[in-house]
Enzyme design. Structure first.
Site, PDB file in Angstrom:
ATOM      1  N   ARG A  22       0.768  -1.180   0.159  1.00 57.59           N
ATOM      2  CA  ARG A  22      -0.156   0.094   0.053  1.00 57.59           C
ATOM      3  C   ARG A  22       1.042   1.337   0.077  1.00 57.59           C
ATOM      4  NH1 ARG A  22      -2.873  -0.503   4.785  1.00 57.59           N
ATOM      5  NH2 ARG A  22      -3.606  -2.825   3.793  1.00 57.59           N
ATOM      6  N   GLU A  33       4.361 -19.273   1.739  1.00 50.96           N
ATOM      7  CA  GLU A  33       3.406 -20.063   2.820  1.00 50.96           C
ATOM      8  C   GLU A  33       3.598 -21.412   2.450  1.00 50.96           C
ATOM      9  OE1 GLU A  33       1.750 -19.468   5.630  1.00 50.96           O
ATOM     10  OE2 GLU A  33       1.316 -21.633   5.349  1.00 50.96           O
ATOM     11  N   SER A  39      -4.175 -16.003   5.343  1.00 54.88           N
ATOM     12  CA  SER A  39      -5.164 -15.187   6.039  1.00 54.88           C
ATOM     13  C   SER A  39      -6.212 -15.795   6.548  1.00 54.88           C
ATOM     14  CB  SER A  39      -5.639 -14.200   4.777  1.00 54.88           C
ATOM     15  OG  SER A  39      -6.267 -13.288   5.443  1.00 54.88           O
ATOM     16  N   ALA A  41      -8.306 -17.567  10.206  1.00 53.76           N
ATOM     17  CA  ALA A  41      -8.434 -17.005  11.494  1.00 53.76           C
ATOM     18  C   ALA A  41      -8.289 -18.202  12.415  1.00 53.76           C
ATOM     19  CB  ALA A  41      -9.756 -16.137  11.917  1.00 53.76           C
ATOM     20  N   CYS A  43      -8.388 -17.948  15.392  1.00 53.47           N
ATOM     21  CA  CYS A  43      -9.043 -17.802  16.621  1.00 53.47           C
ATOM     22  C   CYS A  43     -10.691 -18.315  16.408  1.00 53.47           C
ATOM     23  CB  CYS A  43      -9.249 -16.291  16.775  1.00 53.47           C
ATOM     24  SG  CYS A  43      -7.544 -15.533  16.700  1.00 53.47           S
ATOM     25  N   VAL A  80      10.223 -21.676   3.467  1.00 53.13           N
ATOM     26  CA  VAL A  80      11.509 -21.125   3.420  1.00 53.13           C
ATOM     27  C   VAL A  80      12.132 -22.040   4.363  1.00 53.13           C
ATOM     28  CG1 VAL A  80      12.684 -19.237   4.092  1.00 53.13           C
ATOM     29  CG2 VAL A  80      10.391 -18.946   3.061  1.00 53.13           C
ATOM     30  N   ASN A 325      -0.851  -9.147  13.868  1.00 54.49           N
ATOM     31  CA  ASN A 325      -1.524  -8.109  13.062  1.00 54.49           C
ATOM     32  C   ASN A 325      -0.610  -6.589  12.991  1.00 54.49           C
ATOM     33  OD1 ASN A 325      -3.723  -9.131  11.279  1.00 54.49           O
ATOM     34  ND2 ASN A 325      -4.048 -10.067  13.246  1.00 54.49           N
ATOM     35  N   TYR A 447     -22.005   6.169  31.032  1.00 55.80           N
ATOM     36  CA  TYR A 447     -22.856   5.528  32.085  1.00 55.80           C
ATOM     37  C   TYR A 447     -24.248   5.866  31.570  1.00 55.80           C
ATOM     38  CZ  TYR A 447     -26.899   6.037  35.397  1.00 55.80           C
ATOM     39  OH  TYR A 447     -27.992   5.967  35.806  1.00 55.80           O
ATOM     40  N   TRP A 455     -21.165   3.911  38.787  1.00 58.33           N
ATOM     41  CA  TRP A 455     -19.785   3.595  38.776  1.00 58.33           C
ATOM     42  C   TRP A 455     -19.622   2.063  38.190  1.00 58.33           C
ATOM     43  CZ3 TRP A 455     -16.171   6.790  41.025  1.00 58.33           C
ATOM     44  CH2 TRP A 455     -16.888   7.884  41.718  1.00 58.33           C
TER      45      TRP A 455
HETATM   46  C1  LIG Z   1      -7.270 -22.470  18.522  1.00 58.69           C
HETATM   47  C2  LIG Z   1      -6.567 -21.035  18.674  1.00 58.69           C
HETATM   48  C3  LIG Z   1      -7.261 -20.024  18.984  1.00 58.69           C
HETATM   49  C4  LIG Z   1      -7.038 -18.849  19.229  1.00 58.69           C
HETATM   50  N1  LIG Z   1      -7.679 -17.603  19.659  1.00 58.69           N
HETATM   51  C5  LIG Z   1      -7.253 -16.295  19.628  1.00 58.69           C
HETATM   52  C6  LIG Z   1      -8.071 -15.342  20.218  1.00 58.69           C
HETATM   53  O1  LIG Z   1      -9.305 -15.449  20.424  1.00 58.69           O
HETATM   54  N2  LIG Z   1      -7.580 -14.162  20.462  1.00 58.69           N
HETATM   55  C7  LIG Z   1      -6.322 -13.771  20.052  1.00 58.69           C
HETATM   56  O2  LIG Z   1      -5.747 -12.632  20.069  1.00 58.69           O
HETATM   57  N3  LIG Z   1      -5.454 -14.885  19.343  1.00 58.69           N
HETATM   58  C8  LIG Z   1      -5.956 -16.187  19.684  1.00 58.69           C
HETATM   59  N4  LIG Z   1      -5.073 -17.027  18.936  1.00 58.69           N
HETATM   60  C9  LIG Z   1      -3.972 -17.000  18.577  1.00 58.69           C
HETATM   61  C10 LIG Z   1      -3.830 -16.199  17.134  1.00 58.69           C
HETATM   62  O3  LIG Z   1      -4.255 -17.076  16.330  1.00 58.69           O
HETATM   63  C11 LIG Z   1      -2.317 -16.000  16.642  1.00 58.69           C
HETATM   64  O4  LIG Z   1      -1.577 -15.291  17.725  1.00 58.69           O
HETATM   65  C12 LIG Z   1      -2.107 -15.508  15.265  1.00 58.69           C
HETATM   66  O5  LIG Z   1      -2.331 -16.301  14.348  1.00 58.69           O
HETATM   67  C13 LIG Z   1      -0.633 -15.313  15.031  1.00 58.69           C
HETATM   68  O6  LIG Z   1      -0.228 -14.799  13.837  1.00 58.69           O
HETATM   69  P1  LIG Z   1       1.239 -15.281  12.947  1.00 58.69           P
HETATM   70  O7  LIG Z   1       1.115 -14.873  11.717  1.00 58.69           O
HETATM   71  O8  LIG Z   1       2.312 -14.791  13.986  1.00 58.69           O
HETATM   72  O9  LIG Z   1       1.273 -16.771  13.136  1.00 58.69           O
HETATM   73  P2  LIG Z   1       0.284 -18.044  12.324  1.00 58.69           P
HETATM   74  O10 LIG Z   1      -1.062 -17.430  12.266  1.00 58.69           O
HETATM   75  O11 LIG Z   1       0.467 -19.058  12.900  1.00 58.69           O
HETATM   76  O12 LIG Z   1       0.933 -17.995  10.848  1.00 58.69           O
HETATM   77  C14 LIG Z   1       2.268 -18.579  10.606  1.00 58.69           C
HETATM   78  C15 LIG Z   1       2.198 -18.979   9.133  1.00 58.69           C
HETATM   79  O13 LIG Z   1       3.429 -19.205   8.534  1.00 58.69           O
HETATM   80  C16 LIG Z   1       3.475 -20.619   7.993  1.00 58.69           C
HETATM   81  N5  LIG Z   1       5.056 -20.835   7.983  1.00 58.69           N
HETATM   82  C17 LIG Z   1       5.526 -21.423   8.931  1.00 58.69           C
HETATM   83  N6  LIG Z   1       6.994 -21.681   8.743  1.00 58.69           N
HETATM   84  C18 LIG Z   1       7.103 -21.212   7.492  1.00 58.69           C
HETATM   85  C19 LIG Z   1       8.212 -21.388   6.483  1.00 58.69           C
HETATM   86  N7  LIG Z   1       9.513 -21.555   6.959  1.00 58.69           N
HETATM   87  N8  LIG Z   1       7.836 -21.100   5.223  1.00 58.69           N
HETATM   88  C20 LIG Z   1       6.861 -20.454   4.907  1.00 58.69           C
HETATM   89  N9  LIG Z   1       5.496 -20.556   5.687  1.00 58.69           N
HETATM   90  C21 LIG Z   1       5.878 -20.951   7.031  1.00 58.69           C
HETATM   91  C22 LIG Z   1       2.521 -21.401   8.671  1.00 58.69           C
HETATM   92  O14 LIG Z   1       2.056 -22.474   7.681  1.00 58.69           O
HETATM   93  C23 LIG Z   1       1.530 -20.265   9.006  1.00 58.69           C
HETATM   94  O15 LIG Z   1       0.345 -20.301   7.961  1.00 58.69           O
HETATM   95  C24 LIG Z   1      -5.714 -18.563  18.780  1.00 58.69           C
HETATM   96  C25 LIG Z   1      -4.858 -19.513  18.226  1.00 58.69           C
HETATM   97  C26 LIG Z   1      -5.180 -20.676  18.362  1.00 58.69           C
HETATM   98  C27 LIG Z   1      -4.443 -21.810  17.808  1.00 58.69           C
END
Ligand SMILES: Cc1cc2nc3c(=O)[nH]c(=O)nc-3n(C[C@H](O)[C@H](O)[C@H](O)COP(=O)(O)OP(=O)(O)OC[C@H]3O[C@@H](n4cnc5c(N)ncnc54)[C@H](O)[C@@H]3O)c2cc1C
Length: 469
Positions: A22, A33, A39, A41, A43, A80, A325, A447, A455
């Site tokens: 952007r 990936e 992309s 969730a 969560c 990677v 994020n 409130y 409160w």
């Molecule tokens: C069941 C569950 C519920 C959750 N609920 C919440 C919630 O309610 N609120 C909250 O704040 N957080 C929650 N989280 C945590 C949140 O989902 C994570 O903090 C967030 O997804 C982290 O994002 P990230 O991009 O760091 O990692 P990820 O989302 O894990 O993404 C990392 C990506 O990197 C890829 N990857 C890894 N190694 C390599 C490589 N060497 N080469 C290429 N690709 C690679 C993986 O395949 C993956 O797709 C939850 C997590 C889980 C598991």
């Protein structure tokens, strides 16, 4: 200029890629990936297992086509596997073999992985961890007899990979191992699917980072909804002949047909280490306030990286969605020449357990605050969530912790059945501002009878604690 290369196509990685594109449309951005989903969730996965989110694809925010529209070169199925920081290249393994890719800047957004159990049995049919959409699909196919993988929207997944889970009778009972937020959410999900659920927690309270008041309230709520909560109970093995039949713990066992193990995650740091980056005490990647690893041009963000704690100023590892994020987005700006701090974290978290909501921020327990070098004082209060005469209110319990010497707010938890969880955002804001208890008490919070008493419960806690600091 060589491209901005990103390893990992989820929260941290794609936020960075999108922001970079952007701000600097001419910069080439390549996202590798290793899986097929991007992309997505994590969560939402418990709510997909529960059936509240109908389709797995509902959990995807940006499709690969959406990403392409942003002019990001997304390569799924590409892992990677190495970094040469001197040559500024990464080694990538893709469907057509291995190749080298030069980078100008590199973001490691490789996330974390579920800790496999320290006990036997996770290889049995019906034993799961939950980290990613394929795990969620497998659990749903296993526990929900009405779920037909061949009729479901499974995105890039081959429905046939789920047949072994779908083509067996659904279990009547399940064990959830681990009383953290994933365990609590899964207990609710599996109960909603009609299973008899046993939740095992090694320690004396569920949700330890939320403190005992929340842990006890959530345990009571789960019990009221039919979950058998086993605290102070360490699972020793998941047992069965090919398929999960029981879970054994010290002094007993319980017959179950499924087990979901949620005992934590560990950061994926192999690439960072290959690049020569340092790990912190938490074993996640150590980064500075811009997400830089200390290796020229190499950044790390999200679940694989540490953050700085808002309250203590020390490195910490609390892997959550906004953290990933926000840091990714900041790094996406930084690599375009607009240095943007990734931001500190107050370790703010919320969780739902049936009708209860709970939140936490900062240092909740005195033990945690003391370990961080403070002299804590804590009060727990219970107050109404709305004016007493207005229908729909519920008791809201707030634990507030402050530093005795300075009066500075150190942390809080909140729990209740009427929109309690997000009340923690007031405390998260106060922590960021470095407010004292007196300053928190003076905040002009909104409130009106349907929303709050005059409160707010957070202000009540501040008033009470104010007498002790
Ligand atoms: C069941 C569950 C519920 C959750 N609920 C919440 C919630 O309610 N609120 C909250 O704040 N957080 C929650 N989280 C945590 C949140 O989902 C994570 O903090 C967030 O997804 C982290 O994002 P990230 O991009 O760091 O990692 P990820 O989302 O894990 O993404 C990392 C990506 O990197 C890829 N990857 C890894 N190694 C390599 C490589 N060497 N080469 C290429 N690709 C690679 C993986 O395949 C993956 O797709 C939850 C997590 C889980 C598991």
């Amino acid at each position: 200029m060589d491209p901005f290369v990103v390893a990992g196509g989820d929260a941290a990685g794609l936020s960075a890629a999108s922001k970079c594109k952007r701000e600097s449309p001419d910069r080439d951005v390549i996202v590798f990936e290793k899986g097929q989903w991007v992309s997505y969730a994590h969560c939402g996965t418990p709510y997909f297992v529960k059936g509240e989110v109908e389709e797995l694809t509902n959990l995807v925010s940006l499709t690969p086509d959406d990403v392409a529209t942003r002019d990001i070169d997304l390569r799924r199925g590409h892992e990677v596997v190495d970094v040469d920081d001197a040559a500024k290249t990464v080694t990538v393994e893709g469907p057509d073999g291995q190749f080298e890719q030069a980078y100008g800047d590199l973001l490691l957004g490789t996330g974390a992985r579920a800790i496999r159990s320290p006990f036997d049995g996770l290889d049995l049919l019906g034993a799961f961890t939950l980290h990613g959409l394929p795990d969620a699909a497998a659990i749903r196919a296993f526990v929900d007899a009405s779920f037909d993988p061949h009729e479901a929207a499974l995105g890039p997944m081959d429905p046939a990979t789920l047949d072994r889970f779908a083509n067996v009778p659904a279990p009547e009972a399940a064990a959830v191992v681990g009383g953290g937020y994933v365990g609590v959410e899964m207990a609710e999900a599996l109960t909603a699917q009609g299973l008899d659920v046993h939740l095992f927690q090694r320690g004396s309270h569920l949700l330890p980072p939320f403190g005992p008041a929340v842990g006890e309230a959530v345990a009571d709520e789960l019990a009221d909804e039919g979950v058998t909560v086993h605290t102070d109970t360490a699972v020793e093995a998941i047992e069965g002949d090919g398929r999960v039949e029981r879970v054994a713990y010290e002094g007993g066992s319980v017959s179950v047909g499924a087990a979901v193990v949620g005992i934590g995650i560990e950061p994926n740091t192999a690439l960072a280490e290959a690049a020569g980056a340092d790990l912190g005490d938490s074993d996640a990647v150590a980064v500075d306030r811009y997400g830089r690893t200390g290796v020229d041009g190499v950044y790390a963000a999200g679940d694989c990286a540490e953050s700085r704690n808002t309250v203590s100023g020390e490195p910490t590892w609390v892997p959550l969605g906004l953290t990933a994020n926000r840091a990714g987005r900041a790094i996406g700006a930084t690599v375009t020449g607009d240095p943007t701090p990734v931001g500190d974290i107050a370790c703010t978290a919320v969780v739902k357990a049936f009708d209860l909501g709970a939140g936490r921020a900062g240092f909740v327990t005195e033990a945690a605050a003391r370990e961080a070098g403070f002299e804590p004082v804590t009060e727990t209060i219970t107050a109404g969530s709305r004016s007493g005469y207005y229908p729909g209110g519920a008791e809201t319990t707030v634990t507030l912790t402050a530093d005795r010497g300075t009066g500075r707010v150190l942390g809080a938890s909140v729990v209740g059945a009427d929109r309690a969880a997000k009340r923690i955002d007031t405390v998260a804001t106060a922590l960021d501002a470095g407010h004292t208890v007196a300053e928190l008490e003076r905040l002009d919070l909104a409130y009106a009878p349907p929303f709050s008493p005059v409160w707010d419960p957070i202000l009540v806690a501040a008033k009470v604690l104010g007498g002790s600091v």
